[in-house]
Write a protein that holds these residues in place. Structure first.
Motif, PDB file in Angstrom:
ATOM      1  N   VAL A  21     -19.322  46.554  -6.990  1.00  0.00           N
ATOM      2  CA  VAL A  21     -18.179  45.512  -6.487  1.00  0.00           C
ATOM      3  C   VAL A  21     -18.704  44.182  -6.061  1.00  0.00           C
ATOM      4  CG1 VAL A  21     -16.741  47.486  -6.132  1.00  0.00           C
ATOM      5  CG2 VAL A  21     -18.072  46.690  -4.024  1.00  0.00           C
ATOM      6  N   ASP A  22     -19.793  44.363  -5.128  1.00  0.00           N
ATOM      7  CA  ASP A  22     -20.483  42.933  -4.851  1.00  0.00           C
ATOM      8  C   ASP A  22     -20.822  42.025  -6.016  1.00  0.00           C
ATOM      9  OD1 ASP A  22     -20.127  43.648  -2.098  1.00  0.00           O
ATOM     10  OD2 ASP A  22     -22.258  44.426  -1.836  1.00  0.00           O
ATOM     11  N   ASP A  23     -21.500  42.643  -7.208  1.00  0.00           N
ATOM     12  CA  ASP A  23     -21.894  41.913  -8.131  1.00  0.00           C
ATOM     13  C   ASP A  23     -20.606  41.339  -8.776  1.00  0.00           C
ATOM     14  OD1 ASP A  23     -24.425  42.269  -7.803  1.00  0.00           O
ATOM     15  OD2 ASP A  23     -24.636  44.071  -9.106  1.00  0.00           O
ATOM     16  N   ARG A  82     -21.021  50.058  -3.969  1.00  0.00           N
ATOM     17  CA  ARG A  82     -20.827  48.793  -3.032  1.00  0.00           C
ATOM     18  C   ARG A  82     -21.776  47.673  -4.015  1.00  0.00           C
ATOM     19  NH1 ARG A  82     -22.197  52.018   1.337  1.00  0.00           N
ATOM     20  NH2 ARG A  82     -24.098  51.365   1.289  1.00  0.00           N
ATOM     21  N   GLN A  83     -22.651  48.051  -4.407  1.00  0.00           N
ATOM     22  CA  GLN A  83     -23.536  46.898  -5.311  1.00  0.00           C
ATOM     23  C   GLN A  83     -22.793  46.612  -6.373  1.00  0.00           C
ATOM     24  OE1 GLN A  83     -26.776  45.421  -4.421  1.00  0.00           O
ATOM     25  NE2 GLN A  83     -25.844  44.000  -5.912  1.00  0.00           N
ATOM     26  N   HIS A  97     -15.820  48.901   2.807  1.00  0.00           N
ATOM     27  CA  HIS A  97     -16.689  47.806   2.382  1.00  0.00           C
ATOM     28  C   HIS A  97     -15.816  46.584   1.958  1.00  0.00           C
ATOM     29  CE1 HIS A  97     -20.114  46.079   0.956  1.00  0.00           C
ATOM     30  NE2 HIS A  97     -19.722  45.775  -0.140  1.00  0.00           N
ATOM     31  N   LEU A  98     -14.560  46.927   1.256  1.00  0.00           N
ATOM     32  CA  LEU A  98     -13.915  45.720   0.765  1.00  0.00           C
ATOM     33  C   LEU A  98     -12.669  45.252   1.656  1.00  0.00           C
ATOM     34  CD1 LEU A  98     -13.504  47.186  -2.883  1.00  0.00           C
ATOM     35  CD2 LEU A  98     -15.104  45.170  -2.395  1.00  0.00           C
ATOM     36  N   THR A 136      -8.652  42.660  -3.061  1.00  0.00           N
ATOM     37  CA  THR A 136      -9.600  41.787  -2.164  1.00  0.00           C
ATOM     38  C   THR A 136      -8.861  40.410  -2.029  1.00  0.00           C
ATOM     39  OG1 THR A 136     -10.962  41.310  -3.858  1.00  0.00           O
ATOM     40  CG2 THR A 136     -11.573  43.090  -2.569  1.00  0.00           C
ATOM     41  N   ARG A 149     -17.713  40.672  -7.404  1.00  0.00           N
ATOM     42  CA  ARG A 149     -17.145  39.672  -6.596  1.00  0.00           C
ATOM     43  C   ARG A 149     -17.942  38.158  -6.466  1.00  0.00           C
ATOM     44  NH1 ARG A 149     -15.204  41.748  -0.977  1.00  0.00           N
ATOM     45  NH2 ARG A 149     -13.986  39.729  -0.809  1.00  0.00           N
ATOM     46  N   ALA A 150     -19.154  38.373  -6.858  1.00  0.00           N
ATOM     47  CA  ALA A 150     -19.981  37.315  -7.138  1.00  0.00           C
ATOM     48  C   ALA A 150     -20.325  36.521  -8.340  1.00  0.00           C
ATOM     49  CB  ALA A 150     -21.480  37.673  -6.548  1.00  0.00           C
ATOM     50  N   GLN A 183     -23.788  53.729  -2.201  1.00  0.00           N
ATOM     51  CA  GLN A 183     -24.813  52.579  -2.605  1.00  0.00           C
ATOM     52  C   GLN A 183     -24.483  51.659  -3.731  1.00  0.00           C
ATOM     53  OE1 GLN A 183     -25.749  55.534  -1.534  1.00  0.00           O
ATOM     54  NE2 GLN A 183     -25.950  55.336   0.469  1.00  0.00           N
TER      55      GLN A 183
END
Length: 285
Positions: free
Chosen positions: A161-163, A158-159, A111-112, A120, A165-166, A155
């Motif tokens: 690490v997405d949070d 992933r959420q 994913h990353l 990243t 990064r955002a 799942q």
């Protein structure tokens, strides 16, 4: 080989770090005992232990740079290269692995788009697999800057690490609110967390841990009968010969020749009535 000596910090940074370092060193009867927290201090400055940081620690403690380097490379908590604001560690030790930790780690790598120990492109997340976090009842566990994120799935990870990064707000399952890796390093150097309410935030043991504790104490678990209790090894739960009942219940008899039912029989003379142990033979006999 890099050019020597390592460059020094800018004057203002050096002055600030020296003041902090002297405060840390004063806590110890011997100055060199302050090396570990000083390494955290310089890591808090640049996000990893640089040549400049090693030189600073050596000068403050009257050590050689070789001595400081030996310590900084021994412990995995000190980063040797630039890393992300958030160190995302996936436990891949036995229990977390079989509960899904291996799957989470593989999923996050894809994913990353990074491998183990890599960061990243935006500099936000460094991914790594880590050893046991002593939180097996929450398996599989992911840690971000040493804060717990329990009972993860591919799942949810992933959420997470997405949070990160955002720049969205992320809160650990238990413990203090999340902060950057540099902030965490400064706390590990021995400086207080000054965020409002951070010190008061905590997390107790999980339900599985508490049930295990009650079983260890010989207490009944709510909703379960006495058959689910293994009594502690006390005089009340042993027979006259010192043997222990198979399940901890006084009404049961221990197996002959095996004093503790908690210990599996071994393939030795001591546990085999058919082959009793004799005296040790002298050399040559």
């Amino acid at each position: 080989m890099p050019a020597l000596p390592a460059p020094d910090y800018p004057v203002d940074v050096r002055a600030r770090l020296e003041a902090d370092a002297k405060e840390v060193i004063a806590r110890y009867p011997g100055a060199r005992s302050a090396l570990l927290p000083l390494l955290h201090l310089v890591q808090a400055e640049e996000g990893h232990v640089t040549r400049t940081g090693i030189r600073f620690c050596a000068e403050m403690l009257d050590l050689t740079t070789a001595e400081v380097t030996a310590v900084s490379t021994f412990y995995s908590m000190y980063r040797r290269k630039a890393s992300g604001d958030y160190q995302v560690g996936v436990c891949t030790n036995t229990l977390c692995a079989v509960m899904g930790g291996d799957a989470i780690f593989e999923d996050l790598k894809e994913h990353l788009g990074v491998g183990n120990g890599e960061t990243t492109e935006d500099g936000a997340v460094t991914l790594e697999h880590i050893e046991c976090n002593a939180a097996c009842d929450f398996a599989p566990v992911v840690m971000v800057n040493w804060e717990f994120f329990d009972n993860q799935t591919p799942q949810s990870a992933r959420q997470l690490v997405d949070d990160l990064r955002a720049g969205r707000s992320v809160r650990p399952t238990r413990g203090a609110p999340l902060c950057t890796f540099k902030d965490t390093a400064r706390m590990l150097a021995g400086f207080p967390d000054e965020r409002p309410g951070a010190v008061e935030a905590t997390g107790g043991a999980g339900p599985a841990s508490l049930i295990g504790l009650r079983l260890a104490k010989g207490e009944a678990v709510p909703g379960r009968g006495a058959d689910h209790v293994i009594a502690p090894r006390t005089a009340e739960t042993t027979d006259a010969t010192g043997g222990e009942p198979p399940s901890g219940h006084p009404a049961e008899e221990p197996p002959a020749g095996h004093p503790s039912s908690h210990d599996a029989p071994q393939q030795t003379a001591a546990s085999d009535d058919q082959h009793p142990a004799g005296p040790a033979a002298e050399e040559g006999e």
